[in-house]
Scaffold this motif. Structure first.
Motif, short mmCIF file in Angstrom:
data_model
loop_
_atom_site.label_atom_id
_atom_site.label_comp_id
_atom_site.label_asym_id
_atom_site.label_seq_id
_atom_site.Cartn_x
_atom_site.Cartn_y
_atom_site.Cartn_z
N ALA A 124 1.14 -1.04 0.28
CA ALA A 124 0.01 0.07 0.23
C ALA A 124 1.16 0.97 -0.04
N ARG A 125 1.87 1.40 1.05
CA ARG A 125 2.74 2.75 0.69
C ARG A 125 3.53 2.40 -1.05
N HIS A 126 3.93 1.94 -1.63
CA HIS A 126 4.35 1.56 -2.93
C HIS A 126 3.09 2.31 -3.60
N LEU A 127 2.29 1.89 -3.62
CA LEU A 127 0.93 2.25 -4.33
C LEU A 127 1.05 3.81 -3.95
N GLY A 128 1.39 4.20 -2.74
CA GLY A 128 0.83 5.55 -2.30
C GLY A 128 -0.79 4.61 -2.30
N TYR A 129 -1.21 4.60 -1.45
CA TYR A 129 -2.54 3.86 -1.17
C TYR A 129 -3.14 4.68 0.64
N LYS A 130 -2.85 5.90 0.63
CA LYS A 130 -2.64 6.82 1.90
C LYS A 130 -3.68 6.34 2.93
N ASP A 131 -5.12 5.69 2.54
CA ASP A 131 -6.02 5.89 3.29
C ASP A 131 -6.33 4.53 3.35
N ALA A 132 -6.10 3.53 2.36
CA ALA A 132 -6.13 2.62 2.84
C ALA A 132 -4.93 1.67 4.34
N ILE A 133 -3.81 2.68 4.21
CA ILE A 133 -2.28 1.86 4.88
C ILE A 133 -2.90 2.11 6.15
N PRO A 134 -3.58 3.10 6.92
CA PRO A 134 -3.97 3.45 8.58
C PRO A 134 -4.67 2.10 9.13
N LEU A 135 -5.46 1.68 8.25
CA LEU A 135 -6.78 0.51 8.62
C LEU A 135 -6.03 -0.89 8.27
N LEU A 136 -5.51 -0.77 7.35
CA LEU A 136 -4.31 -1.71 7.39
C LEU A 136 -2.85 -1.96 8.71
N GLU A 137 -2.32 -1.27 8.90
CA GLU A 137 -1.96 -1.21 10.11
C GLU A 137 -2.70 -1.14 11.47
N GLU A 138 -4.19 -0.84 11.14
CA GLU A 138 -4.51 -0.88 12.84
C GLU A 138 -4.92 -2.93 13.07
N THR A 139 -5.07 -3.34 11.82
CA THR A 139 -5.92 -4.63 11.38
C THR A 139 -4.75 -5.75 12.50
N LEU A 140 -2.51 -4.90 11.52
CA LEU A 140 -1.71 -5.48 12.24
C LEU A 140 -1.72 -5.10 13.13
N ASP A 141 -1.72 -4.09 14.22
CA ASP A 141 -1.21 -4.46 15.40
C ASP A 141 -2.63 -4.93 16.43
N GLU A 142 -3.80 -5.26 16.02
CA GLU A 142 -4.52 -6.34 16.62
C GLU A 142 -4.27 -7.73 16.37
#
Length: 173
Positions: A124-142
């Motif tokens: 997502a970072r490589h693709l510039g999906y800035k709005d998706a990154i926090p959602l993915l990171e939230e799940t990763l943290d969980e």
């Protein structure tokens, strides 16, 4: 497998795979909760089942935000991990040994999910999906927190009781 010709295709494939994995897990976690003898472990599985449903909803939001379409697929990795958990339930009598096996099986699932979401964050970072990154990171943290919780439950004594046949002494050093 769908043809992967770009990093975008790879992202969609990885997101489709983890979506399938999470859906499979929502069906498997109640079985684990029911099979666990330790009340804290059972509660942890129940809580993670609810959390997993939220993770599925988060993926749905990512799909909406990015205006992408997931590929229909079945996560073979998750299917295998769930089968392994089922084998533990069927092959080990209820009690501390089964609980220990269930923790081990669940941690394999968590480690798979941690790897998948870590990869998705990077893509997502490589693709510039800035709005998706926090959602993915939230799940990763969980997923990381669930792994830690499972380790803590194991270290509180269930695995010791399974190894020694002696009741666990919770809260002692």
């Amino acid at each position: 497998m769908a043809s992967i010709k770009s990093i975008t295709d790879l992202f969609i494939h990885a997101l489709s795979d983890i979506y399938s994995a999470e859906k499979q897990l929502t069906r498997a976690l109640p079985r684990l909760a029911h099979a666990a003898s330790d009340a804290e472990l059972s509660e942890a599985f129940q809580a993670h089942a609810e959390e997993t449903q939220g993770q599925v909803e988060r993926i749905d939001r990512i799909v909406e935000i990015l205006e992408i379409r997931l590929t229909r697929m079945k996560s073979a990795a998750m299917e295998g991990l769930i089968d392994e958990g089922r084998d533990m339930i069927e092959g080990i009598a209820a009690g501390p040994l089964r609980d220990t096996a269930l923790i081990a099986a669940a941690q394999k699932v968590e480690h798979h999910e941690i790897a998948a979401y870590g990869t998705l964050c990077t893509l997502a970072r490589h693709l510039g999906y800035k709005d998706a990154i926090p959602l993915l990171e939230e799940t990763l943290d969980e997923e990381k927190q669930t792994d830690k919780k499972l380790s803590a439950i194991a270290e509180q004594g269930g695995t010791n009781e399974a190894a020694t046949g002696q009741p666990a002494r919770r809260g002692t050093a």
